[in-house]
Design an enzyme around this catalytic site. Sequence first.
Site, PDB file in Angstrom:
ATOM      1  N   GLU A   9      -4.067   7.263  -4.871  1.00  0.00           N
ATOM      2  CA  GLU A   9      -3.808   6.301  -5.344  1.00  0.00           C
ATOM      3  C   GLU A   9      -5.374   4.811  -4.623  1.00  0.00           C
ATOM      4  OE1 GLU A   9      -0.849   4.523  -7.398  1.00  0.00           O
ATOM      5  OE2 GLU A   9      -2.900   3.322  -7.234  1.00  0.00           O
ATOM      6  N   LYS A  68     -13.690   4.368  -9.648  1.00  0.00           N
ATOM      7  CA  LYS A  68     -13.281   3.753 -10.298  1.00  0.00           C
ATOM      8  C   LYS A  68     -12.557   3.873 -11.662  1.00  0.00           C
ATOM      9  CE  LYS A  68     -13.134   1.354  -6.356  1.00  0.00           C
ATOM     10  NZ  LYS A  68     -13.388  -0.152  -5.217  1.00  0.00           N
TER      11      LYS A  68
HETATM   12  N1  HSE Z   1     -15.946  -1.320  -0.768  1.00  0.00           N
HETATM   13  C1  HSE Z   1     -14.766  -1.059  -1.554  1.00  0.00           C
HETATM   14  C2  HSE Z   1     -15.000  -2.901  -2.533  1.00  0.00           C
HETATM   15  C3  HSE Z   1     -13.890  -0.595  -0.980  1.00  0.00           C
HETATM   16  O1  HSE Z   1     -15.392  -3.415  -1.686  1.00  0.00           O
HETATM   17  O2  HSE Z   1     -14.168  -2.987  -3.704  1.00  0.00           O
HETATM   18  C4  HSE Z   1     -12.475  -0.693  -1.583  1.00  0.00           C
HETATM   19  O3  HSE Z   1     -13.089   0.210  -3.060  1.00  0.00           O
END
Ligand code: HSE
Length: 437
Positions: free
Chosen positions: A127, A203
Amino acid sequence: MDSLKVGICGLGTVASGVINVLNRNQFEISARAGCKIEVVQVASRRMRDNCDMTGISFTTDLNELVNNPDIDVVAELIGGHTLAKDLVERALKNGKHVVTANKALIAEHGNDLFSLAAENGVSLAYEAGVAGGIPIIKALREGLAANKISALAGIINGTGNFILTEMKDKARDFDDVLKEAQALGYAEADPTFDVEGIDAAHKLAILSSVAFGAPLQFSKTFTEGISNVAPEDIRNAEDLGYRIKHLGITKRQSNGIELRVHPTLIPESQLIAKVDGVMNAVLIESDAVGQTMYYGPGAGSEATASAVIADIVDIARALKAGVAPSVPPLGFSMDKMKEIPVLDIKECVSAFYLRISAEDHPGVLAEVSSIMSRHCINIESVLQKESARIGELIPLVMLTHEVQEAKIDEALKEIEMLESVSGSVKKIRVAQFAQAK
Ligand code: HSE
């Protein structure tokens, strides 16, 4: 089972957040989990003083932790690829449940790792890997289980959103804001992952699989970063009533799915256009509930720790009930997952923002619009920015109606060959989302 024993690999921003939140909220967390959650060991290259390590054994040897017979759950919080993959594989083979915040690991190796977890009767939970503290995986996998999902769009990189927001609100320059995001602990170890969209693509690949029930297809994600978004594009977008956001978009079409990360103009009236700073948001269009949006901090120590601990609580509840955690990792039963082709970006349809650097004399606009018309591209609005004139050249800013990307590219090739046009045309995709009812 009175207590679930956790070993943490890494002692960085997220790991210290996990230890701090577990200490501070131990009553609520154990009451929800049905047992105490105890960090018994941390493995890291070096000791740090970012959290209270009282009662926790410390080692610099990751092997010691993954082989520790007292540990039920390994939290992989070191990030990166090779080492993390090896570590997770060994932990799963040793019969330990694994919780990770490592989106690169899941997006690139998740298909194999989930199978390995299933073979060993343990779970691999992630998650915290997507949208930091927002429980978006749970929302998709459990909360929306009744729905057919048609599209999902997200601001899923906090660093990128922070940079675009500061550039818009304070006219700060790109490098300066990036340095601040790094100091605040938002950025990846390699910040090009944030600004070039790789982190968001990791993601998005995960969200798309969970939304549509297809295996992970990170390598097919179209990715364009924000380093080419110029301050003048941000201002032009504002003048036209839009905001520029770095969006991850995945859509179900009859012949496949769209899977793309790129800067996007969004009408300023839409809720997702108002998501600023390090905040993330994921908008989902689905048939039964309609449009829903999930908003919250996408990065940061305790926000990400909140998601790591939620996964640990799930494992504790299942073990306490004497069953294996039963929610399939990507939401669909593994034997029901189906390959879905990813459409080439050229096949995707959207509206476009164009910035053409053209000589200011009669007939230029007519030449440009005649090329557009020959390619059946409908122009929605045109803006000529006298204030941005450089000598004879003046930016001609256009918004088109929706058109297939291949068509706009053909037209732009011809426009760029016009004598009165200088350099290449700036093209940014535009997205509209139906307003929630
Ligand atoms: N580098 C990522 C961001 C951290 O700035 O969203 C969280 O996944």
